[in-house]
Scaffold this active site. Structure first.
Site, short mmCIF file in Angstrom:
data_model
loop_
_atom_site.label_atom_id
_atom_site.label_comp_id
_atom_site.label_asym_id
_atom_site.label_seq_id
_atom_site.Cartn_x
_atom_site.Cartn_y
_atom_site.Cartn_z
N VAL A 53 -1.17 5.32 0.64
CA VAL A 53 -3.00 4.95 0.38
C VAL A 53 -3.44 5.59 0.23
O VAL A 53 -3.44 7.07 0.67
CB VAL A 53 -3.38 3.80 2.26
CG1 VAL A 53 -4.89 3.77 2.93
CG2 VAL A 53 -2.40 2.64 2.81
N ALA A 88 -5.75 10.64 0.99
CA ALA A 88 -4.89 10.07 1.14
C ALA A 88 -3.17 10.02 2.15
O ALA A 88 -3.36 10.72 2.58
CB ALA A 88 -3.67 10.48 -0.46
N LYS A 89 -2.10 9.26 1.82
CA LYS A 89 -1.14 9.25 2.74
C LYS A 89 0.07 8.55 2.70
O LYS A 89 -0.77 7.42 2.12
CB LYS A 89 -1.69 8.93 4.34
CG LYS A 89 -0.84 10.29 5.30
CD LYS A 89 -1.13 11.71 5.53
CE LYS A 89 -0.35 12.08 6.26
NZ LYS A 89 -1.13 13.17 7.06
N GLY A 90 1.11 9.01 2.26
CA GLY A 90 1.88 8.09 2.41
C GLY A 90 3.23 8.14 3.63
O GLY A 90 2.90 8.55 4.94
#
Ligand code: NAD
Length: 424
Positions: free
Chosen positions: A68, A113-115
């Site tokens: 995201v 962001a992050k995943g």
């Protein structure tokens, strides 16, 4: 030692709601218009991928992966990749937004962001994790990039996974691109000073806040919850600056010594004891809950989220809380802490030393140059101190807590940039 589960927390909050409630208060204090509020609350991009992996036994298992990008208004987005069974899109969205505010507070040119991949890395072989990491990278190769989106380690991932990610991405590009990811091993372009960076930033924030509160660090007593990367370096560096660390803790319990714990000894003990403090002799054992309510000048929660809640906030006696962990204070406990006059150096400020040195790693990779640890530390200390001062002054100007002030600083920066850039 058997694995010790943390005690259940009754009023645990959804991290997204926790973040949004503070975001709303800060947006109102700032007088942010509804249009920009709506832009900033929605993630810019959300990607879900399915990753079929051949397991060691020859079977094929399909894993769910996410990335995201909450915002890329300030620059390429930055944020970790989490490997855990609890990974879900809502949590990834909240953590991505958190990264936007954190990068903006310390004034580095990144979005958030992050995943994550829903998996249990503890039950997978190194080969399976490697194939999963490479598959995730290939699936997201068009999202990642040194000028687009830069992943980093998070829960369940570390330098090893970042090396595989960098290699898989570089093969696609046909050249070595080490700036696509941070948190790499040193030999692949990792930065000196990264391991201690978050704890160091906690130390800088704690000293800056003590100065404002007229607490002499040489006479200060400190309790630190969590003795992992952040908690142990924060303890060590604060002890080096003259403070007494009278309590530390981990999942095995809490350890108290009014005279001050010898932190170097505690770290050495932990490292020889499977990473746990169980059996540490330099202190008396107390409960984890007692640690939070000790009569200390400074409390550093550096373990996990939602440990200061409406159930215990009233009993906290520290004058200052410096949040090493992400989200250690539940949003509905903020009011109690504020009423008691406790000053909080909030997570998005106090633990931003890690992302700051990740930024330096990216800068060094792009320069093709390596900085000394001394240069890394000096520059990150300056960034952390400047950010602290900005947040402190904003809290006075808007008559709000340091937490809301940190959100105001961040939202103001991102919204102004958005307005200058314009939209469609
Ligand atoms: P870590 O896994 O190295 O250490 C966590 C420590 O907390 C361990 O000692 C563990 O035993 C202890 N712990 C966990 N739950 C506990 C509980 N309920 N009570 C007492 N102790 C408990 O993790 P870390 O990298 O030090 O991260 C700690 C926190 O800081 C997390 O919230 C993380 O998201 C945040 N953070 C870390 C970094 C970083 O650079 N490592 C950067 C920013 C924020």
């Amino acid at each position: 030692m058997a694995y010790i589960e943390p005690a259940p927390i009754k009023d645990r909050e959804n991290p997204f709601e926790s973040m949004m409630s503070r975001f709303k208060i800060a947006s109102q204090a700032l007088g942010l218009d509804d249009e920009v509020y709506n832009v900033l609350k929605s993630p810019a991009k959300q990607v879900a991928v399915s990753l079929p992996i051949t397991m060691d036994d020859g079977s094929i298992q399909v894993f769910e992966g996410f990335r995201v990008i909450h915002s890329n208004i300030l620059g390429p987005s930055k944020g970790g990749v989490r490997y855990d069974l609890s990974v879900n899109i809502d949590e990834v969205k909240a953590l991505a937004a958190w990264m936007t505010w954190k990068c903006a507070v310390v004034d580095i040119p990144y979005g958030g962001a992050k995943g994550g991949i829903k998996c249990n890395p503890r039950q997978m072989s190194s080969g399976e994790i490697e194939r999963l990491t490479r598959a995730y990278t290939v699936a997201l190769a068009e999202i990642f990039g040194p000028d687009r989106d830069i992943p980093a380690p998070d829960m369940g991932t570390g330098p090893r996974e970042m090396a595989w990610l960098m290699d898989a991405y570089s093969r696609i590009q046909g050249m070595t691109v080490n700036s696509v990811v941070t948190g790499k091993p040193l030999v692949l372009g990792g930065s000196l000073g990264r391991a201690e960076a978050t704890g160091r930033g906690v130390m800088v924030s704690a000293l800056a806040a003590m100065e404002k509160l007229k607490i002499n660090p040489y006479q200060a007593s400190i309790a630190v919850q969590g003795f992992g990367n952040v908690g142990s370096y924060a303890s060590l560096l604060l002890e080096e600056r003259g403070s007494r660390i009278i309590a530390i803790s981990d999942l095995s319990g809490a350890y108290y010594n009014e005279e001050g714990i010898d932190i170097e000894k505690a770290i050495a003990y932990r490292d020889q004891n499977n990473g746990h403090l169980e059996g540490f002799e330099g202190a008396e054992k107390i409960s984890g809950e007692e640690l939070l309510t000790l009569s200390v000048d400074v409390l550093v929660p550096a373990a996990t989220e939602d440990v200061i809640t409406t159930e215990n906030a009233d009993k906290i006696k520290a004058r200052l809380i410096v949040e090493g962990a992400n989200g250690p204070t539940a949003a509905n406990a903020d009011a109690i802490i504020n009423e008691k006059g406790i000053v909080v150096a909030p997570d998005i400020l106090a633990n931003a030393g890690g992302v700051t040195v990740s930024y330096f790693e990216w800068v060094q990779n792009r320069l093709g140059y390596k900085w000394t640890a001394e240069r890394v530390n000096r520059r990150s200390d300056r960034i952390m101190k400047d950010a602290f001062d900005r947040v402190y002054e904003t809290s006075i100007e808007y008559k709000v807590s340091m937490r809301i002030a940190a959100y105001i600083v961040a939202i103001d920066k991102v919204s102004k940039t958005y307005k200058f850039r314009g939209g469609f």
